[in-house]
Design a protein around this motif. Sequence first.
Motif, mmCIF file in Angstrom:
data_model
loop_
_atom_site.group_PDB
_atom_site.id
_atom_site.type_symbol
_atom_site.label_atom_id
_atom_site.label_comp_id
_atom_site.label_asym_id
_atom_site.label_seq_id
_atom_site.Cartn_x
_atom_site.Cartn_y
_atom_site.Cartn_z
ATOM 1 N N ASP A 84 0.827 -1.206 0.000
ATOM 2 C CA ASP A 84 0.000 0.000 0.000
ATOM 3 C C ASP A 84 0.860 1.254 0.000
ATOM 4 O O ASP A 84 0.510 2.259 -0.595
ATOM 5 C CB ASP A 84 -0.933 0.005 1.221
ATOM 6 C CG ASP A 84 -2.006 -1.072 1.142
ATOM 7 O OD1 ASP A 84 -2.436 -1.393 0.016
ATOM 8 O OD2 ASP A 84 -2.395 -1.589 2.202
ATOM 9 N N ALA A 85 1.994 1.189 0.697
ATOM 10 C CA ALA A 85 2.863 2.352 0.842
ATOM 11 C C ALA A 85 3.689 2.588 -0.423
ATOM 12 O O ALA A 85 4.032 1.662 -1.145
ATOM 13 C CB ALA A 85 3.793 2.163 2.037
ATOM 14 N N HIS A 86 3.988 3.833 -0.661
ATOM 15 C CA HIS A 86 4.844 4.203 -1.802
ATOM 16 C C HIS A 86 6.295 4.263 -1.366
ATOM 17 O O HIS A 86 6.582 4.680 -0.256
ATOM 18 C CB HIS A 86 4.400 5.554 -2.376
ATOM 19 C CG HIS A 86 3.110 5.444 -3.130
ATOM 20 N ND1 HIS A 86 3.042 5.035 -4.427
ATOM 21 C CD2 HIS A 86 1.824 5.659 -2.742
ATOM 22 C CE1 HIS A 86 1.785 5.014 -4.831
ATOM 23 N NE2 HIS A 86 1.020 5.389 -3.811
ATOM 24 N N PRO A 87 7.241 3.857 -2.178
ATOM 25 C CA PRO A 87 7.027 3.306 -3.502
ATOM 26 C C PRO A 87 6.414 1.903 -3.387
ATOM 27 O O PRO A 87 6.845 1.100 -2.569
ATOM 28 C CB PRO A 87 8.421 3.241 -4.125
ATOM 29 C CG PRO A 87 9.344 3.106 -2.952
ATOM 30 C CD PRO A 87 8.681 3.862 -1.830
ATOM 31 N N GLN A 88 5.399 1.647 -4.204
ATOM 32 C CA GLN A 88 4.730 0.353 -4.156
ATOM 33 C C GLN A 88 5.655 -0.728 -4.707
ATOM 34 O O GLN A 88 6.221 -0.582 -5.782
ATOM 35 C CB GLN A 88 3.435 0.383 -4.952
ATOM 36 C CG GLN A 88 2.353 1.185 -4.268
ATOM 37 C CD GLN A 88 1.048 1.082 -5.006
ATOM 38 O OE1 GLN A 88 0.956 1.436 -6.169
ATOM 39 N NE2 GLN A 88 0.024 0.581 -4.311
ATOM 40 N N THR A 89 5.799 -1.790 -3.936
ATOM 41 C CA THR A 89 6.638 -2.918 -4.344
ATOM 42 C C THR A 89 5.833 -4.201 -4.208
ATOM 43 O O THR A 89 4.839 -4.257 -3.480
ATOM 44 C CB THR A 89 7.904 -3.012 -3.472
ATOM 45 O OG1 THR A 89 7.510 -3.163 -2.101
ATOM 46 C CG2 THR A 89 8.774 -1.761 -3.612
#
Length: 142
Positions: A84-89
């Motif tokens: 959910d968090a950026h940068p998305q991985t």
Amino acid sequence: MASTNRVTTKWLGDMAFESNNPSGLKFKIDASPEDGGKGEGLRPKALMLSSLAGCSGLDVASLIRKMKLDVSGFHIETNAELSDAHPQTYTKVSLEFHFFGKNLNRAKLEKAVSLSAEKYCGVMAMFREFAQMGVICHFHEE
């Protein structure tokens, strides 16, 4: 000396790029219209999944030949969850191998997939550094 790969990626304007490959082939990368592109190229994160499936698929195809297995075809469905968090991985990735044929040797095909996943596929080894990996085999008798 360690082997290396080199690619050149050229900006084509807007959100589009053209990238080459050591094979000499080229392909286009572009963002979706929602992200400012024209949607006329491949997406970078999805390309990673294609690379993963392609790497493992090449291993399995080679092992099918070496083991002299009777397989009329196979394809790989790759599913991945993004953070959910950026940068998305990618956090979780699964490869589902679908084998087709009349006399499928399930044990040997599972062994081929296992060898690729655990020993031969360098892209899968890289993915393991950042994502939980899973592999499943499906058999479709014709």
